[in-house]
Design a protein around this motif. Sequence first.
Motif, PDB file in Angstrom:
ATOM      1  N   LEU A 120       0.850  -1.189   0.000  1.00  0.00           N
ATOM      2  CA  LEU A 120       0.000   0.000   0.000  1.00  0.00           C
ATOM      3  C   LEU A 120       0.884   1.237   0.000  1.00  0.00           C
ATOM      4  N   ILE A 121       0.712   2.091  -1.007  1.00  0.00           N
ATOM      5  CA  ILE A 121       1.492   3.324  -1.127  1.00  0.00           C
ATOM      6  C   ILE A 121       0.528   4.508  -1.116  1.00  0.00           C
ATOM      7  N   ILE A 122       0.635   5.354  -0.085  1.00  0.00           N
ATOM      8  CA  ILE A 122      -0.223   6.537   0.049  1.00  0.00           C
ATOM      9  C   ILE A 122       0.632   7.775  -0.198  1.00  0.00           C
ATOM     10  N   LYS A 123       0.306   8.521  -1.226  1.00  0.00           N
ATOM     11  CA  LYS A 123       1.100   9.705  -1.582  1.00  0.00           C
ATOM     12  C   LYS A 123       0.871  10.831  -0.574  1.00  0.00           C
ATOM     13  N   ASN A 124       1.910  11.627  -0.360  1.00  0.00           N
ATOM     14  CA  ASN A 124       1.849  12.700   0.632  1.00  0.00           C
ATOM     15  C   ASN A 124       0.776  13.736   0.326  1.00  0.00           C
ATOM     16  N   ASN A 125       0.472  13.942  -0.960  1.00  0.00           N
ATOM     17  CA  ASN A 125      -0.495  14.994  -1.292  1.00  0.00           C
ATOM     18  C   ASN A 125      -1.903  14.684  -0.795  1.00  0.00           C
ATOM     19  N   ILE A 126      -2.201  13.416  -0.522  1.00  0.00           N
ATOM     20  CA  ILE A 126      -3.510  13.093   0.042  1.00  0.00           C
ATOM     21  C   ILE A 126      -3.479  13.122   1.567  1.00  0.00           C
ATOM     22  N   LYS A 127      -2.308  12.877   2.152  1.00  0.00           N
ATOM     23  CA  LYS A 127      -2.190  12.883   3.622  1.00  0.00           C
ATOM     24  C   LYS A 127      -2.401  14.278   4.200  1.00  0.00           C
ATOM     25  N   LEU A 138     -12.462   4.483   1.006  1.00  0.00           N
ATOM     26  CA  LEU A 138     -11.145   4.061   0.544  1.00  0.00           C
ATOM     27  C   LEU A 138     -10.826   2.645   1.015  1.00  0.00           C
ATOM     28  N   GLN A 139     -11.290   2.311   2.201  1.00  0.00           N
ATOM     29  CA  GLN A 139     -11.073   0.950   2.707  1.00  0.00           C
ATOM     30  C   GLN A 139     -11.722  -0.074   1.780  1.00  0.00           C
ATOM     31  N   VAL A 140     -12.890   0.244   1.268  1.00  0.00           N
ATOM     32  CA  VAL A 140     -13.583  -0.652   0.344  1.00  0.00           C
ATOM     33  C   VAL A 140     -12.750  -0.883  -0.910  1.00  0.00           C
ATOM     34  N   LEU A 141     -12.100   0.167  -1.406  1.00  0.00           N
ATOM     35  CA  LEU A 141     -11.298   0.037  -2.631  1.00  0.00           C
ATOM     36  C   LEU A 141     -10.021  -0.758  -2.387  1.00  0.00           C
ATOM     37  N   VAL A 157       0.662  -7.333  -5.480  1.00  0.00           N
ATOM     38  CA  VAL A 157      -0.329  -6.343  -5.912  1.00  0.00           C
ATOM     39  C   VAL A 157       0.014  -5.029  -5.209  1.00  0.00           C
ATOM     40  N   ILE A 158       0.239  -3.977  -5.989  1.00  0.00           N
ATOM     41  CA  ILE A 158       0.635  -2.685  -5.423  1.00  0.00           C
ATOM     42  C   ILE A 158      -0.532  -1.713  -5.567  1.00  0.00           C
ATOM     43  N   ILE A 159      -0.966  -1.166  -4.438  1.00  0.00           N
ATOM     44  CA  ILE A 159      -2.125  -0.262  -4.382  1.00  0.00           C
ATOM     45  C   ILE A 159      -1.629   1.159  -4.129  1.00  0.00           C
ATOM     46  N   HIS A 160      -1.943   2.081  -5.042  1.00  0.00           N
ATOM     47  CA  HIS A 160      -1.555   3.485  -4.906  1.00  0.00           C
ATOM     48  C   HIS A 160      -2.796   4.324  -4.595  1.00  0.00           C
ATOM     49  N   ILE A 161      -2.647   5.231  -3.620  1.00  0.00           N
ATOM     50  CA  ILE A 161      -3.721   6.191  -3.320  1.00  0.00           C
ATOM     51  C   ILE A 161      -3.151   7.597  -3.423  1.00  0.00           C
ATOM     52  N   THR A 162      -3.774   8.425  -4.253  1.00  0.00           N
ATOM     53  CA  THR A 162      -3.302   9.803  -4.424  1.00  0.00           C
ATOM     54  C   THR A 162      -4.479  10.691  -4.807  1.00  0.00           C
ATOM     55  N   ILE A 163      -4.247  12.007  -4.834  1.00  0.00           N
ATOM     56  CA  ILE A 163      -5.253  12.942  -5.345  1.00  0.00           C
ATOM     57  C   ILE A 163      -4.792  13.429  -6.712  1.00  0.00           C
ATOM     58  N   ASN A 165      -7.126  14.884  -9.876  1.00  0.00           N
ATOM     59  CA  ASN A 165      -8.466  15.117 -10.438  1.00  0.00           C
ATOM     60  C   ASN A 165      -9.521  14.269  -9.726  1.00  0.00           C
ATOM     61  N   GLY A 166      -9.352  14.127  -8.443  1.00  0.00           N
ATOM     62  CA  GLY A 166     -10.210  13.286  -7.621  1.00  0.00           C
ATOM     63  C   GLY A 166      -9.325  12.406  -6.752  1.00  0.00           C
ATOM     64  N   ILE A 167      -9.936  11.604  -5.898  1.00  0.00           N
ATOM     65  CA  ILE A 167      -9.166  10.661  -5.092  1.00  0.00           C
ATOM     66  C   ILE A 167      -8.984   9.397  -5.927  1.00  0.00           C
ATOM     67  N   LYS A 168      -7.752   9.099  -6.248  1.00  0.00           N
ATOM     68  CA  LYS A 168      -7.443   8.028  -7.202  1.00  0.00           C
ATOM     69  C   LYS A 168      -6.839   6.820  -6.488  1.00  0.00           C
ATOM     70  N   VAL A 169      -7.463   5.671  -6.670  1.00  0.00           N
ATOM     71  CA  VAL A 169      -6.964   4.410  -6.102  1.00  0.00           C
ATOM     72  C   VAL A 169      -6.696   3.454  -7.268  1.00  0.00           C
ATOM     73  N   THR A 170      -5.438   3.071  -7.427  1.00  0.00           N
ATOM     74  CA  THR A 170      -5.026   2.228  -8.552  1.00  0.00           C
ATOM     75  C   THR A 170      -4.280   0.995  -8.061  1.00  0.00           C
TER      76      THR A 170
END
Length: 224
Positions: A120-127, A138-141, A157-163, A165-170
């Motif tokens: 799980l990788i959470i980018k600083n711009n969303i923190k 986000l937990q659901v995603l 499996v690598i999960i990225h969360i960032t902002i 153009n919206g909150i993006k979970v990939t």
Amino acid sequence: MQIIDFIIFGGFSLAYLYSKENRNYRKRLSAYEISNSKSKIQQLKAQLNPHFLFNNLNILDQLIEEDQLKASDFLSRFSELYRYALRSSEKELIGIREELTFIQNYFELMETKYQGYYQLIIKNNIKTSNTIVPPFCLQVLVENAIVHNLGTIKNPVIIHITIENGIKVTNNKIEQSRKKKNNGVALKNLNEQFKLLTNTPITIQESESDFTVILPLMKTNNNA
């Protein structure tokens, strides 16, 4: 002349009364729509709680057979998470940082079973964002990425969360040979919540290698 004045005055009076009644009607209609939307949102969140519960009970059941010490650790962590989940389910919206803390704790719980299979990788711009979100969105995603993909030590499996153009979970796709039942139910639930809250649906983007969900942004002036 008096008759003309009377007609004019009467016309203005009727127009005023009609306008006032129309405003009152619109207020009542708006209050009803808001109340109805809130009720629907609560129903949707109530559907997510059992989803969260049953998925994790299935994992606990597997761990009991595989490793009882891990199962005991999992149960202890899960009970804390579920207590938080029950409290959060009463709220319509929470700050993004609160949701991220919940996700990180949830991901640590998953690590009890899937050590190194998922990242799980959470980018600083969303923190540091002042964004607000529905609880569990986000937990659901993150859960969706874990449940529907088969990570390994060599190919996680690598999960990225960032902002963006919206909150993006990939996440990268490593699909299982047997797809889980009810695939997509949680995403439909999320979509309904965001349509009620923002009048904007979530965006789903899928390629051969990646799966992405983008949630519409909701901001607060407070540092939630």
